[in-house]
Design a protein around this motif. Structure first.
Motif, PDB file in Angstrom:
ATOM      1  N   GLY A 108       0.831  -1.209   0.000  1.00 25.94           N
ATOM      2  CA  GLY A 108       0.000   0.000   0.000  1.00 25.94           C
ATOM      3  C   GLY A 108       0.862   1.254   0.000  1.00 25.94           C
TER       4      GLY A 108
ATOM      5  N   LEU B 133       3.906   0.665  -3.282  1.00 28.21           N
ATOM      6  CA  LEU B 133       3.437   0.741  -4.673  1.00 28.21           C
ATOM      7  C   LEU B 133       2.394   1.821  -4.893  1.00 28.21           C
ATOM      8  CD1 LEU B 133       2.949  -2.974  -5.802  1.00 28.21           C
ATOM      9  CD2 LEU B 133       4.976  -1.545  -5.983  1.00 28.21           C
ATOM     10  N   TYR B 134       1.559   2.059  -3.876  1.00 30.80           N
ATOM     11  CA  TYR B 134       0.404   2.936  -4.091  1.00 30.80           C
ATOM     12  C   TYR B 134       0.519   4.276  -3.371  1.00 30.80           C
ATOM     13  CZ  TYR B 134      -1.757  -1.166  -6.174  1.00 30.80           C
ATOM     14  OH  TYR B 134      -2.031  -2.239  -6.987  1.00 30.80           O
TER      15      TYR B 134
ATOM     16  N   VAL C 196      -5.253  -0.965   2.409  1.00 33.41           N
ATOM     17  CA  VAL C 196      -5.068  -2.106   1.489  1.00 33.41           C
ATOM     18  C   VAL C 196      -6.255  -3.062   1.610  1.00 33.41           C
ATOM     19  CG1 VAL C 196      -3.578  -4.082   0.981  1.00 33.41           C
ATOM     20  CG2 VAL C 196      -2.566  -1.881   1.624  1.00 33.41           C
TER      21      VAL C 196
ATOM     22  N   ASP D 159      -6.620  -6.338  -3.354  1.00 34.04           N
ATOM     23  CA  ASP D 159      -5.230  -5.937  -3.653  1.00 34.04           C
ATOM     24  C   ASP D 159      -4.286  -7.107  -3.378  1.00 34.04           C
ATOM     25  OD1 ASP D 159      -5.976  -3.251  -4.159  1.00 34.04           O
ATOM     26  OD2 ASP D 159      -5.606  -2.647  -2.074  1.00 34.04           O
TER      27      ASP D 159
ATOM     28  N   HIS E 106      -2.047  -9.096  -6.205  1.00 32.01           N
ATOM     29  CA  HIS E 106      -0.576  -9.067  -6.179  1.00 32.01           C
ATOM     30  C   HIS E 106       0.005 -10.445  -5.875  1.00 32.01           C
ATOM     31  CE1 HIS E 106       0.373  -4.899  -7.032  1.00 32.01           C
ATOM     32  NE2 HIS E 106      -0.757  -4.593  -6.418  1.00 32.01           N
TER      33      HIS E 106
END
Ligand code: KIV
Length: 272
Positions: A52, A55-56, A64, A68, A72
């Motif tokens: 979370g 990457l985000y 998250v 998700d 992944h």
């Protein structure tokens, strides 16, 4: 019964058998290309909810979702054929009841092919860990600094600073082991306490910011590779990908500005 098990895949049993023989190597992975690179070197690839933030760009792991984690983990499974794949259960998907935890952990394993789950908590999660383990879900228990508790802790502060905290964390380790966890992840915890927990445990301990004595070590891969230029103080950076990526992006931009890229060899020219 006919079976077609992969002979080379690491299992929770084979990881446990490394205890006392050599340190266990664990890293996070969130994508297929990263899993393809790391698979040869890691005993465990953790699809951590740290994705979370990494990457985000989230501020914490709390946003998250289960989807998700499933998406992944599917990506990591496609890039891996050797490592044991462990998936983090995100905030709000397992704390309400053992039944909720089982429902969501089973979804993770069925839809992604993951081999085990990780969840945060000690004494308070023991009943859930027993419920899951007895029903076929191997559980890695995450104790010490628990990032999903960031608002209760009032920040990411390391744990085990005083006798009360140390007793609580030692009790957490005993409780999760008795409940059937196959491994304990100890994060951000006083080194001497992690050592005592490791000495007293009969299952592997995997440390992150938890001193030198754990049976294995894990780092967030982007911290280890230096993608993140400001990692936590316990991280050693084994590469400077942040610097190299800046250099590569600057070189590319310059080449485009100067019309040095592309050249005729980078295009498609039909043969007449
Ligand atoms: O989510 C994660 O990546 C983790 C590591 C910090 C161990 O739990």
């Amino acid at each position: 019964m006919s079976t077609s098990h992969s002979q080379s895949r690491t299992t929770v049993r084979s990881v446990a058998s490394l205890r006392g023989k050599r340190p266990i190597v664990a890293l996070t992975a969130y994508t297929t290309p990263m899993a393809k690179i790391l698979d040869a070197y890691a005993d465990i690839l953790l699809v951590g909810d740290s994705l979370g933030m990494v990457l985000y760009g989230m501020e914490s792991t709390l946003g998250v979702t289960l989807e998700d984690m499933i998406r992944h983990t599917q990506a990591v499974m496609r890039g891996s054929h050797k490592a044991l794949i462990v998936t983090d259960m995100p905030f709000g998907t397992y704390q309400a009841s053992p039944e909720q935890a089982y429902h969501n952990a089973a979804r993770v394993m069925k839809e992604s092919g993951s081999h085990a789950v990780k969840l945060e908590g000690g004494v308070e999660m023991a009943e859930t860990i027993a419920f899951l383990t007895q029903r076929g879900v191997p559980v890695m228990a995450h104790i010490g600094l628990m990032p999903q508790h960031v608002h209760v802790m009032g920040g990411y502060r390391y744990q085990g600073r005083n006798a009360t905290e140390a007793q609580r964390i030692a009790a957490d380790a005993r409780a999760v082991e008795e409940a059937g966890a196959w491994a304990i992840l100890i994060e951000g915890t006083e080194a001497a306490l992690s050592e005592t927990i490791t000495q007293n445990a009969a299952i592997p301990t995997i440390g992150i910011g938890a001193g030198v004595a754990c049976d294995g070590q894990i780092l967030v891969t982007e911290d280890m590779l230096g993608v993140n230029p400001n990692p936590p103080s316990f991280v050693q950076q084994f590469a400077d990908l942040h610097g190299q990526m800046h250099h590569a992006a600057a070189s590319y931009a310059r080449a485009v500005h100067e019309r040095a890229f592309p050249t005729s060899k980078h295009g498609y020219v039909s043969k007449k």
